[in-house]
Design an enzyme around this catalytic site. Structure first.
Site, PDB file in Angstrom:
ATOM      1  N   ARG A   1      13.014  -8.066   5.121  1.00  0.00           N
ATOM      2  CA  ARG A   1      14.388  -8.597   5.421  1.00  0.00           C
ATOM      3  C   ARG A   1      15.063  -7.714   6.000  1.00  0.00           C
ATOM      4  NH1 ARG A   1      14.046 -13.607   5.632  1.00  0.00           N
ATOM      5  NH2 ARG A   1      16.099 -13.975   5.262  1.00  0.00           N
ATOM      6  N   GLN A  33      -1.475   7.483   7.454  1.00  0.00           N
ATOM      7  CA  GLN A  33      -0.226   8.450   8.085  1.00  0.00           C
ATOM      8  C   GLN A  33       0.901   8.111   6.885  1.00  0.00           C
ATOM      9  OE1 GLN A  33      -1.094  11.289   8.867  1.00  0.00           O
ATOM     10  NE2 GLN A  33      -3.200  10.716   9.618  1.00  0.00           N
ATOM     11  N   GLU A  34       1.192   6.963   6.867  1.00  0.00           N
ATOM     12  CA  GLU A  34       2.413   6.325   6.255  1.00  0.00           C
ATOM     13  C   GLU A  34       2.152   6.937   4.783  1.00  0.00           C
ATOM     14  OE1 GLU A  34       3.903   2.364   6.609  1.00  0.00           O
ATOM     15  OE2 GLU A  34       2.702   2.342   8.646  1.00  0.00           O
ATOM     16  N   ASP A  91      16.492   0.057  11.953  1.00  0.00           N
ATOM     17  CA  ASP A  91      15.571   1.084  12.404  1.00  0.00           C
ATOM     18  C   ASP A  91      16.244   2.253  13.259  1.00  0.00           C
ATOM     19  OD1 ASP A  91      13.570  -0.329  11.153  1.00  0.00           O
ATOM     20  OD2 ASP A  91      13.223  -1.386  12.940  1.00  0.00           O
ATOM     21  N   THR A 103      20.687   3.229   8.014  1.00  0.00           N
ATOM     22  CA  THR A 103      22.186   2.720   8.355  1.00  0.00           C
ATOM     23  C   THR A 103      22.309   1.264   8.916  1.00  0.00           C
ATOM     24  OG1 THR A 103      21.539   3.697  10.529  1.00  0.00           O
ATOM     25  CG2 THR A 103      22.415   5.143   8.993  1.00  0.00           C
ATOM     26  N   SER A 136       0.826  -1.215   0.090  1.00  0.00           N
ATOM     27  CA  SER A 136      -0.001  -0.115  -0.086  1.00  0.00           C
ATOM     28  C   SER A 136       0.917   1.328  -0.079  1.00  0.00           C
ATOM     29  CB  SER A 136      -0.953   0.051   1.189  1.00  0.00           C
ATOM     30  OG  SER A 136      -0.365   0.035   2.410  1.00  0.00           O
ATOM     31  N   HIS A 161       8.783   2.987   8.868  1.00  0.00           N
ATOM     32  CA  HIS A 161       8.631   2.124   9.850  1.00  0.00           C
ATOM     33  C   HIS A 161       7.417   2.478  10.607  1.00  0.00           C
ATOM     34  CE1 HIS A 161       9.813  -0.469  13.093  1.00  0.00           C
ATOM     35  NE2 HIS A 161       9.466   0.495  14.109  1.00  0.00           N
TER      36      HIS A 161
HETATM   37  C1  GAR Z   1       3.791  -0.766   6.693  1.00  0.00           C
HETATM   38  O1  GAR Z   1       3.158  -0.444   7.879  1.00  0.00           O
HETATM   39  C2  GAR Z   1       5.179  -0.556   6.900  1.00  0.00           C
HETATM   40  O2  GAR Z   1       5.330   0.518   7.737  1.00  0.00           O
HETATM   41  C3  GAR Z   1       5.628  -1.811   7.720  1.00  0.00           C
HETATM   42  O3  GAR Z   1       5.038  -3.033   6.879  1.00  0.00           O
HETATM   43  C4  GAR Z   1       3.829  -2.412   6.402  1.00  0.00           C
HETATM   44  C5  GAR Z   1       3.920  -2.596   4.811  1.00  0.00           C
HETATM   45  O4  GAR Z   1       2.539  -2.321   4.313  1.00  0.00           O
HETATM   46  N1  GAR Z   1       7.131  -1.828   7.709  1.00  0.00           N
HETATM   47  C6  GAR Z   1       7.968  -2.661   8.427  1.00  0.00           C
HETATM   48  O5  GAR Z   1       7.204  -3.064   9.650  1.00  0.00           O
HETATM   49  C7  GAR Z   1       9.501  -2.651   8.203  1.00  0.00           C
HETATM   50  N2  GAR Z   1       9.866  -3.113   9.527  1.00  0.00           N
HETATM   51  P1  GAR Z   1       2.511  -2.048   2.884  1.00  0.00           P
HETATM   52  O6  GAR Z   1       3.017  -3.385   2.255  1.00  0.00           O
HETATM   53  O7  GAR Z   1       0.953  -2.006   2.523  1.00  0.00           O
HETATM   54  O8  GAR Z   1       3.302  -0.745   2.459  1.00  0.00           O
END
Ligand code: GAR
Length: 218
Positions: free
Chosen positions: A94, A176-177, A148, A144, A16, A112
């Site tokens: 990964r 929000q992402e 995280d 880096t 998404s 994140h």
């Molecule tokens: C998102 O919430 C992203 O922040 C998280 O996985 C989800 C992916 O959603 N990422 C992590 O947890 C990375 N450690 P999406 O596939 O719908 O974008």
């Protein structure tokens, strides 16, 4: 017109965030283009999203490699082949080795679903609820070698509501992402991001958290 910044997006699942980038590039808000989408899982729904948008896709299955470094080398080769100038991790599940991180140092972003440095790692929504946090959110940061922990580009805050479970909180954060990842990529594409130690500044001198205050629930 100058060539738009070529971005490589790495996914493992729904995609998404990838879709948000595709949409904001299509409507012109993000001055970049996605040159390739790479998934470590052939069944990642994000691959469908990329195909629907006419974006080249690659599946590089980590299980076909004897160690993390050789998997990472294959990822680097595919991204170089696609000529990308920026790599966005978008739900890529990964852990990357220095082989990968050094190849794209300063050109590698991750999103994140928590307010780093709180709640790095996995199961972050459950952990935020279990800790009784009143707020959580999302973070876009440079990657880096410490997981995280790279310089933070932008964050968005959401409330943790009474009665939330991991799914309801994750959905609120995800909304929000989809706002902040396109924003971070826009700033990168505009060449405006400057890293000063752990702090990321906009080239015009404004610090990014002040530049965009995203209200809880907004
Ligand atoms: C998102 O919430 C992203 O922040 C998280 O996985 C989800 C992916 O959603 N990422 C992590 O947890 C990375 N450690 P999406 O596939 O719908 O974008």
């Amino acid at each position: 017109m100058t060539e738009r910044l070529a971005v490589g997006v790495l996914i493992s699942g729904s995609g998404s965030n990838l879709q948000a980038l595709i949409d904001r590039m299509a409507d012109g808000a993000v001055p970049a283009r996605i040159a390739v989408v790479i998934s470590n899982r052939a069944d990642a729904y994000g691959l469908e999203r990329a195909r629907a948008a006419g974006i080249p896709t690659r599946v590089i299955d980590h299980r076909e490699f004897s160690d993390r470094e050789s998997f990472d080398q294959a990822l680097v080769a595919a991204l170089h082949e696609a000529g990308v100038a920026l790599v966005c991790l978008a739900g890529f599940m990964r852990v990357l080795t220095p082989v990968f991180i050094r190849a794209f140092a300063g050109r590698l972003l991750n999103i994140h679903p928590a307010l780093l440095p709180a709640f790095p790692g996995l199961h972050v929504q459950e952990r935020a609820i279990a800790a009784g946090a009143k707020f959580s959110g999302a973070t876009v940061h440079f990657v880096t070698e410490e997981v995280d922990a790279g310089p933070i580009v932008v964050q968005a805050v959401v409330p943790v509501l009474d009665g939330d479970d991991a799914a309801t909180l994750a959905a609120r954060i995800l909304k929000q992402e989809h706002r902040i990842y396109p924003l971070a990529v826009t700033w990168f594409a505009q060449g405006r991001l400057r890293v000063a130690g752990q702090r990321v500044l906009l080239a015009d001198g404004q610090e990014t958290p002040e530049a965009v205050l995203i209200q809880p629930g907004g």
